[in-house]
Motif scaffolding. Structure first.
Motif, PDB file in Angstrom:
ATOM      1  N   MET A 103       0.802  -1.235   0.092  1.00 26.20           N
ATOM      2  CA  MET A 103       0.044   0.075  -0.135  1.00 26.20           C
ATOM      3  C   MET A 103       0.880   1.219   0.032  1.00 26.20           C
ATOM      4  O   MET A 103       1.942   1.255   0.757  1.00 26.20           O
ATOM      5  CB  MET A 103      -0.798  -0.023   1.169  1.00 26.20           C
ATOM      6  CG  MET A 103      -1.950   1.187   1.158  1.00 26.20           C
ATOM      7  SD  MET A 103      -3.216   1.125   2.620  1.00 26.20           S
ATOM      8  CE  MET A 103      -2.131   1.227   4.028  1.00 26.20           C
ATOM      9  N   LYS A 104       0.502   2.198  -0.924  1.00 27.66           N
ATOM     10  CA  LYS A 104       1.201   3.340  -0.944  1.00 27.66           C
ATOM     11  C   LYS A 104       0.878   4.399   0.165  1.00 27.66           C
ATOM     12  O   LYS A 104      -0.356   4.429   0.636  1.00 27.66           O
ATOM     13  CB  LYS A 104       1.084   4.155  -2.306  1.00 27.66           C
ATOM     14  CG  LYS A 104       1.629   3.140  -3.323  1.00 27.66           C
ATOM     15  CD  LYS A 104       1.358   4.121  -4.737  1.00 27.66           C
ATOM     16  CE  LYS A 104       1.582   3.385  -5.982  1.00 27.66           C
ATOM     17  NZ  LYS A 104       1.246   3.860  -7.319  1.00 27.66           N
ATOM     18  N   PHE A 105       1.796   5.250   0.641  1.00 26.29           N
ATOM     19  CA  PHE A 105       1.624   6.111   1.770  1.00 26.29           C
ATOM     20  C   PHE A 105       1.822   7.772   0.955  1.00 26.29           C
ATOM     21  O   PHE A 105       2.926   8.045   0.478  1.00 26.29           O
ATOM     22  CB  PHE A 105       2.575   6.122   2.790  1.00 26.29           C
ATOM     23  CG  PHE A 105       2.319   5.125   3.936  1.00 26.29           C
ATOM     24  CD1 PHE A 105       1.353   4.265   3.716  1.00 26.29           C
ATOM     25  CD2 PHE A 105       3.103   4.923   5.018  1.00 26.29           C
ATOM     26  CE1 PHE A 105       1.031   3.321   4.549  1.00 26.29           C
ATOM     27  CE2 PHE A 105       2.846   4.075   6.061  1.00 26.29           C
ATOM     28  CZ  PHE A 105       1.639   3.243   5.763  1.00 26.29           C
ATOM     29  N   PHE A 106       0.580   8.390   0.788  1.00 29.02           N
ATOM     30  CA  PHE A 106       0.638   9.758   0.507  1.00 29.02           C
ATOM     31  C   PHE A 106       0.521  10.559   1.690  1.00 29.02           C
ATOM     32  O   PHE A 106      -0.124  10.104   2.609  1.00 29.02           O
ATOM     33  CB  PHE A 106      -0.376  10.067  -0.542  1.00 29.02           C
ATOM     34  CG  PHE A 106      -0.101   9.410  -1.705  1.00 29.02           C
ATOM     35  CD1 PHE A 106       0.798   8.734  -2.308  1.00 29.02           C
ATOM     36  CD2 PHE A 106      -1.250   9.781  -2.686  1.00 29.02           C
ATOM     37  CE1 PHE A 106       0.956   8.238  -3.427  1.00 29.02           C
ATOM     38  CE2 PHE A 106      -1.106   9.240  -4.033  1.00 29.02           C
ATOM     39  CZ  PHE A 106      -0.058   8.475  -4.307  1.00 29.02           C
ATOM     40  N   ILE A 107       1.023  11.873   1.596  1.00 30.47           N
ATOM     41  CA  ILE A 107       0.849  12.799   2.756  1.00 30.47           C
ATOM     42  C   ILE A 107      -0.231  13.809   2.322  1.00 30.47           C
ATOM     43  O   ILE A 107      -0.028  14.149   1.159  1.00 30.47           O
ATOM     44  CB  ILE A 107       2.105  13.165   3.072  1.00 30.47           C
ATOM     45  CG1 ILE A 107       1.786  14.229   4.564  1.00 30.47           C
ATOM     46  CG2 ILE A 107       2.937  14.237   2.158  1.00 30.47           C
ATOM     47  CD1 ILE A 107       3.055  14.554   5.316  1.00 30.47           C
ATOM     48  N   ASP A 108      -1.100  14.155   3.115  1.00 30.61           N
ATOM     49  CA  ASP A 108      -2.010  15.018   2.840  1.00 30.61           C
ATOM     50  C   ASP A 108      -1.975  16.321   3.350  1.00 30.61           C
ATOM     51  O   ASP A 108      -2.547  16.771   4.583  1.00 30.61           O
ATOM     52  CB  ASP A 108      -3.698  14.494   3.290  1.00 30.61           C
ATOM     53  CG  ASP A 108      -4.823  15.144   2.691  1.00 30.61           C
ATOM     54  OD1 ASP A 108      -4.738  15.622   1.416  1.00 30.61           O
ATOM     55  OD2 ASP A 108      -5.763  15.265   3.481  1.00 30.61           O
ATOM     56  N   THR A 109      -1.332  17.072   2.738  1.00 28.82           N
ATOM     57  CA  THR A 109      -0.781  18.381   3.422  1.00 28.82           C
ATOM     58  C   THR A 109      -0.547  19.580   2.011  1.00 28.82           C
ATOM     59  O   THR A 109      -0.115  19.040   1.146  1.00 28.82           O
ATOM     60  CB  THR A 109       0.209  18.159   4.295  1.00 28.82           C
ATOM     61  OG1 THR A 109       0.694  19.690   4.670  1.00 28.82           O
ATOM     62  CG2 THR A 109       1.704  17.892   3.801  1.00 28.82           C
ATOM     63  N   ALA A 110      -0.391  20.619   2.424  1.00 26.20           N
ATOM     64  CA  ALA A 110       0.619  21.724   1.695  1.00 26.20           C
ATOM     65  C   ALA A 110       1.740  22.326   2.213  1.00 26.20           C
ATOM     66  O   ALA A 110       2.640  23.079   1.638  1.00 26.20           O
ATOM     67  CB  ALA A 110      -0.171  22.754   1.018  1.00 26.20           C
TER      68      ALA A 110
ATOM     69  N   VAL B 115       1.849  12.683  -2.539  1.00 29.44           N
ATOM     70  CA  VAL B 115       1.108  14.043  -2.166  1.00 29.44           C
ATOM     71  C   VAL B 115      -0.175  14.386  -2.425  1.00 29.44           C
ATOM     72  O   VAL B 115      -0.319  14.426  -3.646  1.00 29.44           O
ATOM     73  CB  VAL B 115       2.043  15.241  -2.069  1.00 29.44           C
ATOM     74  CG1 VAL B 115       1.622  16.485  -1.172  1.00 29.44           C
ATOM     75  CG2 VAL B 115       3.373  14.995  -1.491  1.00 29.44           C
ATOM     76  N   THR B 116      -1.068  14.642  -1.576  1.00 31.56           N
ATOM     77  CA  THR B 116      -2.262  14.999  -2.031  1.00 31.56           C
ATOM     78  C   THR B 116      -2.673  16.385  -1.406  1.00 31.56           C
ATOM     79  O   THR B 116      -1.969  16.639  -0.266  1.00 31.56           O
ATOM     80  CB  THR B 116      -3.649  14.198  -1.516  1.00 31.56           C
ATOM     81  OG1 THR B 116      -3.431  13.913  -0.128  1.00 31.56           O
ATOM     82  CG2 THR B 116      -3.500  12.880  -2.380  1.00 31.56           C
ATOM     83  N   THR B 117      -3.072  17.278  -1.985  1.00 25.10           N
ATOM     84  CA  THR B 117      -3.705  18.745  -1.500  1.00 25.10           C
ATOM     85  C   THR B 117      -5.019  19.052  -2.081  1.00 25.10           C
ATOM     86  O   THR B 117      -5.598  18.418  -2.672  1.00 25.10           O
ATOM     87  CB  THR B 117      -2.574  19.716  -2.229  1.00 25.10           C
ATOM     88  OG1 THR B 117      -2.822  19.742  -3.432  1.00 25.10           O
ATOM     89  CG2 THR B 117      -1.318  19.608  -1.795  1.00 25.10           C
ATOM     90  N   ASN B 118      -5.300  20.096  -1.557  1.00 23.15           N
ATOM     91  CA  ASN B 118      -6.815  20.755  -1.933  1.00 23.15           C
ATOM     92  C   ASN B 118      -6.521  22.126  -1.737  1.00 23.15           C
ATOM     93  O   ASN B 118      -5.932  22.724  -0.991  1.00 23.15           O
ATOM     94  CB  ASN B 118      -7.963  19.980  -1.126  1.00 23.15           C
ATOM     95  CG  ASN B 118      -7.750  20.045   0.374  1.00 23.15           C
ATOM     96  OD1 ASN B 118      -7.706  20.890   0.886  1.00 23.15           O
ATOM     97  ND2 ASN B 118      -7.973  18.685   0.924  1.00 23.15           N
TER      98      ASN B 118
ATOM     99  N   CYS C 163      -2.855  11.003   4.385  1.00 24.31           N
ATOM    100  CA  CYS C 163      -3.278  11.791   5.782  1.00 24.31           C
ATOM    101  C   CYS C 163      -2.267  12.534   6.199  1.00 24.31           C
ATOM    102  O   CYS C 163      -1.099  12.553   5.503  1.00 24.31           O
ATOM    103  CB  CYS C 163      -3.362  10.447   6.623  1.00 24.31           C
ATOM    104  SG  CYS C 163      -2.069   9.322   6.977  1.00 24.31           S
ATOM    105  N   PRO C 164      -2.423  13.280   7.189  1.00 22.79           N
ATOM    106  CA  PRO C 164      -1.422  14.158   7.767  1.00 22.79           C
ATOM    107  C   PRO C 164      -0.514  13.522   8.455  1.00 22.79           C
ATOM    108  O   PRO C 164      -0.359  12.123   8.641  1.00 22.79           O
ATOM    109  CB  PRO C 164      -2.270  14.943   8.888  1.00 22.79           C
ATOM    110  CG  PRO C 164      -3.616  14.783   8.508  1.00 22.79           C
ATOM    111  CD  PRO C 164      -3.733  13.399   7.841  1.00 22.79           C
TER     112      PRO C 164
END
Length: 222
Positions: A1-8, A25-28, A188-189
């Motif tokens: 499973m890949k780990f993305f970080i949800d932050t800018a 990385v994911t952002t919004n 996630c953070p």
């Protein structure tokens, strides 16, 4: 499973990268606003900085809600870096935009997904990732992880290649449950990943090892 970080936040991204666990990385818009990043040019410059930290996929979200606007934004966002993935909302015009992006070789992340039906639409339109929002589903009294399991089962049966990106992850427990439910990615953070390190028996065991080492050294020196 890949780990993305949800932050800018660039410091948090660098810290996750230094751990050797960061896959993307994911952002919004809300996360950009939290970092006081505003204005189209400044937002794109910030995405470029993120892409310089990691070579993993970086989700950059469109603001438009009409097809032509999303097409225009997607075309501009992918110019930032090769690892940009365009984040598109699960709405009627968004599904059209997903299909257009697929036809034009633009990778996408379909966001704000809350049902298996929406996940099927995203996969049919060729989304690279689909982002079910686990925490927000839990907030209204439903089981977010059931949605992950349902989507995973459907995708496996139908042979869809869209990756399940579990979003709105709020704890280490959520990460483990998402892995068990069949998520391909969690985002996630940094604090949620930090919680995976923690266990009282680890602390107790390390304290004992260090104490025994110190005692042995004292005996050897006497």
């Amino acid at each position: 499973m890949k780990f993305f970080i949800d932050t800018a936040n660039l410091d948090d991204i660098r810290e996750a990268e230094s751990l050797g666990i960061l896959d993307g990385v994911t952002t919004n818009p809300s996360l950009m606003a939290k970092e006081n990043i505003s204005g189209e040019e400044n937002v794109r410059d910030h995405y470029a900085k993120i892409c310089q930290i990691t070579d993993g996929d970086v989700s950059a979200e469109v603001i438009s809600t009409d097809l032509e606007g999303m097409k225009r934004e997607a075309s501009e966002l992918v110019k930032i870096a090769d690892n940009i993935v365009v984040k598109i909302p699960m709405i009627r015009e968004g599904v059209k935009a997903l299909a257009w992006c697929t036809e034009n070789g633009i990778r996408t992340n379909c966001t704000l997904v809350f049902s298996p039906g929406q996940a099927i639409l995203a996969a049919k339109a060729g989304a690279t990732y689909v982002s079910p929002f686990i925490g927000r589903i839990d907030d209204i009294g439903w089981e977010g992880m059931t949605l992950i399991a349902d989507i995973a089962e459907i995708y496996a049966i139908q042979g869809f290649e869209t990756q399940i990106l579990a979003a709105s992850i709020r704890s280490g427990k959520h990460i483990v449950e998402a892995a068990k439910a069949g998520a391909d990615v969690v985002t996630c953070p940094l604090s949620s990943y930090d919680s995976l390190f923690k266990h009282p028996l680890t602390d107790i065991g390390l304290e004992k090892f260090l104490a025994d080492h110190k005692k042995a050294q004292s005996v050897a020196a006497s």
